[in-house]
Write an enzyme that holds these catalytic residues in place. Structure first.
Site, short mmCIF file in Angstrom:
data_model
loop_
_atom_site.label_atom_id
_atom_site.label_comp_id
_atom_site.label_asym_id
_atom_site.label_seq_id
_atom_site.Cartn_x
_atom_site.Cartn_y
_atom_site.Cartn_z
N ASP A 43 3.94 -22.84 4.06
CA ASP A 43 4.54 -23.88 3.22
C ASP A 43 6.03 -23.63 2.98
O ASP A 43 6.44 -22.50 2.72
CB ASP A 43 3.84 -23.92 1.86
CG ASP A 43 2.38 -24.32 1.95
OD1 ASP A 43 1.73 -23.97 2.95
OD2 ASP A 43 1.89 -24.98 1.02
N HIS A 82 -1.06 -22.97 2.70
CA HIS A 82 -1.66 -23.74 1.60
C HIS A 82 -1.73 -23.03 0.25
O HIS A 82 -1.74 -23.68 -0.78
CB HIS A 82 -3.05 -24.22 2.03
CG HIS A 82 -3.68 -25.25 1.15
ND1 HIS A 82 -3.00 -26.37 0.70
CD2 HIS A 82 -4.93 -25.35 0.63
CE1 HIS A 82 -3.82 -27.11 -0.04
NE2 HIS A 82 -4.99 -26.50 -0.10
N ARG A 101 -9.55 -27.54 -6.85
CA ARG A 101 -8.45 -28.46 -6.56
C ARG A 101 -8.87 -29.93 -6.70
O ARG A 101 -8.03 -30.81 -6.83
CB ARG A 101 -7.94 -28.25 -5.13
CG ARG A 101 -7.19 -26.95 -4.90
CD ARG A 101 -6.72 -26.91 -3.45
NE ARG A 101 -6.09 -25.66 -3.05
CZ ARG A 101 -4.79 -25.40 -3.12
NH1 ARG A 101 -3.99 -26.32 -3.61
NH2 ARG A 101 -4.31 -24.25 -2.71
N ASN A 158 -1.41 -31.01 3.32
CA ASN A 158 -1.90 -31.98 2.34
C ASN A 158 -0.77 -32.75 1.65
O ASN A 158 -0.99 -33.84 1.12
CB ASN A 158 -2.78 -31.30 1.28
CG ASN A 158 -2.05 -30.24 0.49
OD1 ASN A 158 -1.57 -29.26 1.06
ND2 ASN A 158 -1.96 -30.41 -0.82
N HIS A 159 0.45 -32.22 1.69
CA HIS A 159 1.58 -32.95 1.10
C HIS A 159 2.20 -33.96 2.07
O HIS A 159 3.07 -34.74 1.65
CB HIS A 159 2.65 -31.98 0.60
CG HIS A 159 2.33 -31.41 -0.74
ND1 HIS A 159 2.89 -31.88 -1.91
CD2 HIS A 159 1.49 -30.41 -1.10
CE1 HIS A 159 2.41 -31.19 -2.93
NE2 HIS A 159 1.56 -30.30 -2.47
N HIS A 178 8.00 -26.60 1.35
CA HIS A 178 8.15 -27.42 0.14
C HIS A 178 9.60 -27.73 -0.23
O HIS A 178 10.03 -27.52 -1.36
CB HIS A 178 7.44 -26.75 -1.04
CG HIS A 178 5.95 -26.94 -1.01
ND1 HIS A 178 5.36 -28.18 -1.12
CD2 HIS A 178 4.94 -26.06 -0.88
CE1 HIS A 178 4.05 -28.05 -1.06
NE2 HIS A 178 3.76 -26.77 -0.90
N ASP A 200 3.15 -28.86 4.73
CA ASP A 200 3.76 -28.87 3.40
C ASP A 200 5.26 -28.60 3.48
O ASP A 200 5.80 -27.64 2.94
CB ASP A 200 3.07 -27.87 2.46
CG ASP A 200 1.77 -28.45 1.89
OD1 ASP A 200 1.30 -29.48 2.40
OD2 ASP A 200 1.24 -27.87 0.93
N ASP A 202 8.15 -32.08 -0.98
CA ASP A 202 7.70 -32.00 -2.38
C ASP A 202 8.05 -30.66 -3.02
O ASP A 202 8.24 -29.66 -2.35
CB ASP A 202 6.19 -32.24 -2.52
CG ASP A 202 5.78 -33.68 -2.28
OD1 ASP A 202 6.64 -34.57 -2.45
OD2 ASP A 202 4.62 -33.93 -1.92
N ARG A 203 8.12 -30.71 -4.35
CA ARG A 203 8.40 -29.53 -5.20
C ARG A 203 9.86 -29.10 -5.15
O ARG A 203 10.51 -28.99 -6.18
CB ARG A 203 7.50 -28.34 -4.82
CG ARG A 203 6.02 -28.64 -4.79
CD ARG A 203 5.43 -28.71 -6.16
NE ARG A 203 3.97 -28.68 -6.10
CZ ARG A 203 3.18 -28.82 -7.17
NH1 ARG A 203 3.72 -29.00 -8.35
NH2 ARG A 203 1.88 -28.78 -7.03
N HIS A 257 -3.52 -26.01 8.29
CA HIS A 257 -2.87 -25.89 6.99
C HIS A 257 -3.81 -25.31 5.94
O HIS A 257 -3.49 -24.35 5.26
CB HIS A 257 -2.36 -27.24 6.50
CG HIS A 257 -1.74 -27.15 5.13
ND1 HIS A 257 -0.54 -26.53 4.91
CD2 HIS A 257 -2.19 -27.54 3.91
CE1 HIS A 257 -0.26 -26.55 3.62
NE2 HIS A 257 -1.24 -27.17 3.00
#
Length: 291
Positions: free
Chosen positions: A53, A219, A192, A113-114, A55, A81, A84-85, A163
Site C-alpha cells: 500500500d 492490505h 472489516r 480495495n481502495h 495511499h 491501494d 486515499d488517506r 492485494h
C-alpha cells in the site's frame, strides 16, 4: 486525440507537477486498452520488486524508487491501494499509470480495495480531484480505469500475489479485502465488514491445490513494514511509512530474486515529508487533538 509524450509526462510527475486534465483522460483511455489485453491473473518472472500500500504518499513512492531503483532498470509489482488517506493521490496514481503505460512489461498494477468508486468517495481521492482540478472528471477517468486492473499476479508459477487474500465466497471482494489471522485455521467473519479472515489450513490447502509455495499480499498496516506468517508460507508487505503521517510505522519493499529468494528492504518516511507545509499542518492538528 491528444498527442501523448509519456517521457515528458513522467518528467513532470517526478517533479510532482500535475498533468492537464485532457492528458490524464488520454492516459487513462490508453491504459484501459492495455489492461484489457491482460489476464485477471498475470504471470511474470523474477527478479521483481513488490510494493504494498502507498495511499497517496507521493514522497514515499519516490523514496521507494531511490531505494529499489527507477523504472525500467527495476521490475515492479504494485499490490494496490495507490490512493486515499495521503495528500497526493493524484500525483501518485498519475505517475504509476504513466509508468505502466510506458513500461508495460516491467510494471504491474494490481487492484486494491481502495481502487473503487465508493471507497475513494469516502477516504479522500474524490475530494482531492475536486480540489486540484475543479471537477470530478479526473476522478471519473481514474475510477473507470480501476475497473480494468488485474486482481492477481503469479511470480515464476510459485508465488501468488494479491492485494488482500484468498477468495472464499465473492471472489473479487475477498481478493481485495480479506486478511490472515495467525490464531485461526479456517475462514472466519472479518471485523472489516467485507471479506473474511483465514488461517493456516486455508493457506496450506490453497498452496497445495495450486502447486505454489508462497502467498504475498499487502492490505494490512505492519509496524515493522512487513510480516511473515504460517511457517513462511504467507507474507504481508506494507509500503506507506508513517502511515497517514502519524502512525510512526516503518515500511518495506520485497525484492524477489531469480532464485526465489525474498528480501524485505525496510525504509522510513522520506525526508521531504517533513518539509511539506500541508503535512506539517496535519501533524500540528493531530498533536492538538491528542493533547
Amino acid at each position: 486525440m491528444v498527442e501523448l509524450d509519456l517521457d515528458a509526462c513522467l518528467e513532470r510527475l517526478y517533479k510532482k507537477q500535475l498533468l492537464a486534465e485532457c492528458v490524464l483522460k488520454e492516459i487513462c483511455e490508453r491504459t484501459k486498452e492495455l489492461l484489457m489485453r491482460e489476464s485477471n491473473v498475470v504471470n511474470i518472472s523474477a527478479p521483481v520488486t513488490v510494493v504494498g500500500d502507498i495511499h497517496g504518499q507521493y514522497y514515499d513512492l519516490i523514496e521507494i524508487f531511490r531505494i529499489g531503483g527507477y523504472c525500467p532498470d527495476t521490475n515492479y509489482l504494485f499490490l494496490g491501494d495507490y490512493v486515499d488517506r495521503g495528500l497526493f493521490s493524484v500525483e501518485t496514481i498519475s505517475l504509476l499509470t504513466c509508468l505502466k503505460l510506458r513500461y508495460p512489461d516491467r510494471v504491474q498494477l494490481v487492484r486494491g480495495n481502495h481502487e473503487s468508486r465508493a471507497v475513494t468517495q469516502t477516504y479522500g481521492f474524490y475530494t482531492e480531484c475536486m480540489r486540484k482540478y475543479g471537477s470530478q472528471q479526473v476522478w471519473q477517468y481514474f475510477t473507470d480505469m480501476f475497473d480494468f486492473l488485474t486482481l492477481s499476479v503469479v511470480i515464476d508459477n510459485s508465488i501468488f500475489c494479491v492485494h488482500g487474500e484468498i477468495p472464499h465466497e465473492g471472489a473479487m471482494a475477498d481478493l481485495v479485502w480479506s486478511d490472515p489471522d495467525p490464531d485461526k485455521e479456517e475462514f472466519a467473519i472479518s471485523a472489516r465488514g467485507a471479506g473474511y479472515t483465514f488461517g493456516s489450513l486455508v493457506v496450506d490447502r490453497f498452496l497445495h491445490i495450486n502447486g505454489m509455495s508462497h502467498i504475498l499480499r499487502a492490505h494490512q498496516l505492519c509496524n515493522a513494514g512487513y510480516q511473515v506468517l504460517f511457517d513462511d508460507k504467507l507474507s504481508t508487505v506494507w509500503s506507506a511509512p508513517n502511515y497517514c503521517y502519524r502512525c510512526g510505522n516503518l515500511a518495506s519493499i520485497l525484492e524477489v530474486g531469480v532464485d526465489g529468494s525474498r528480501f524485505f528492504n525496510v525504509f522510513d518516511a522520506a525526508p521531504e515529508n517533513d518539509r511539506n507545509p500541508q503535512q506539517m499542518q496535519l501533524k500540528v492538528r493531530d498533536g492538538k487533538k491528542r493533547s
